[in-house]
Design an enzyme around this catalytic site. Structure first.
Site, PDB file in Angstrom:
ATOM      1  N   ASP A  13     -23.176  -9.910 -15.696  1.00 20.43           N
ATOM      2  CA  ASP A  13     -24.482 -10.169 -15.110  1.00 20.43           C
ATOM      3  C   ASP A  13     -24.277 -11.180 -13.978  1.00 20.43           C
ATOM      4  OD1 ASP A  13     -27.386 -10.282 -14.978  1.00 20.43           O
ATOM      5  OD2 ASP A  13     -27.198 -12.240 -15.912  1.00 20.43           O
ATOM      6  N   ASP A  15     -27.314 -13.480 -12.123  1.00 17.51           N
ATOM      7  CA  ASP A  15     -28.176 -14.658 -12.240  1.00 17.51           C
ATOM      8  C   ASP A  15     -28.140 -15.220 -13.666  1.00 17.51           C
ATOM      9  OD1 ASP A  15     -28.871 -14.143  -9.647  1.00 17.51           O
ATOM     10  OD2 ASP A  15     -30.845 -13.326 -10.107  1.00 17.51           O
ATOM     11  N   ASP A 178     -26.266 -13.570 -20.008  1.00 19.03           N
ATOM     12  CA  ASP A 178     -26.984 -14.737 -20.520  1.00 19.03           C
ATOM     13  C   ASP A 178     -28.331 -14.397 -21.112  1.00 19.03           C
ATOM     14  OD1 ASP A 178     -29.222 -15.759 -18.128  1.00 19.03           O
ATOM     15  OD2 ASP A 178     -27.805 -14.164 -17.709  1.00 19.03           O
TER      16      ASP A 178
END
Length: 229
Positions: A13, A15, A178
């Site tokens: 991922d 961001d 995240d």
């Protein structure tokens, strides 16, 4: 910490995983709300609203809630998204920064010959510039944005596409993210998944989504994926 055996490909991922991008996203979103005469938004709010792509982020800003108002005017939503894209682009992403250890860790995996990809829900148009800006674009063989395919995370479409393209079994690919969207996508693709505690996950602990491994620091990935000497 035990190694995950047999990992030959890693998907990341962006961001909240590689990049702390909230300051720029929040600034663009707040400017958008001001132009439209809507209630302003804060960094703290945007931190809990990102992760599902720009359309949903803007819907949440307009709704002032994690749950987008089903009665939101589609025309206002479209105008807000156009303004947001303009402000985010004009800002040049100057307030975003790589998390500690990201660049060195990616370099180590690259040096070890492990191919890597970006799988983000961020609009694809913004991703190459960010990777170039932070000097990490050379590390990725594929860059997939939130609008590259018809479906985005938590759907496993992008991960399944990578599996097919690179002729991998699910056990050979690791997803690192995240948020619960990353965990759900990886589980749906039957891949291994590492959840990072420091990113953006709607204010919830990443452990609640039950990734295979939870890490507090990005650099600990080198203790999860074996690097050939």
């Amino acid at each position: 910490m035990a190694y995950l055996e047999g990992i030959t490909f890693i998907a990341f991922d962006l961001d909240g995983t590689l990049l702390d991008s909230v300051p720029d996203l929040a600034e663009a979103a707040d400017k958008t709300m001001q132009v439209l005469g809507r209630e302003r938004v804060t960094v703290e709010q945007v931190t809990t609203w990102i992760g599902n792509g720009a359309d949903i982020l803007i819907g949440r800003c307009l709704s002032q809630s994690l749950e987008v108002d089903p009665n939101l005017d589609p025309a206002i939503h479209r105008e807000a998204r156009q303004l947001f894209d303009r402000f985010y682009d004009e800002g040049g992403h100057q307030k975003s920064a790589l998390y500690t250890g990201v660049k060195d860790t990616l370099a180590a995996f690259h040096q070890a010959g492990i191919p890597m990809a970006i799988v983000t829900n961020k609009p694809a148009q913004f991703v190459p510039h960010l990777l170039d800006q932070h000097g990490i674009s050379e590390y990725f063989v594929d860059v997939i944005g939130g609008d590259t395919f018809p479906l985005k995370k938590p759907d496993p479409f992008a991960l399944n596409w990578l599996l097919e393209k690179h002729q991998l079994t699910p056990a050979q690919m690791l997803m690192v993210g995240d948020s619960r969207n990353d965990i759900l996508a990886a589980k749906a693709a039957s891949c291994y998944v590492v959840g990072l505690t420091y990113g953006y996950n709607y204010g919830q602990p990443i452990s609640a989504s039950e990734p295979d491994i939870v890490l507090d620091h990005f650099s600990l990935l080198t203790e999860v994926v074996k690097l050939d000497s």
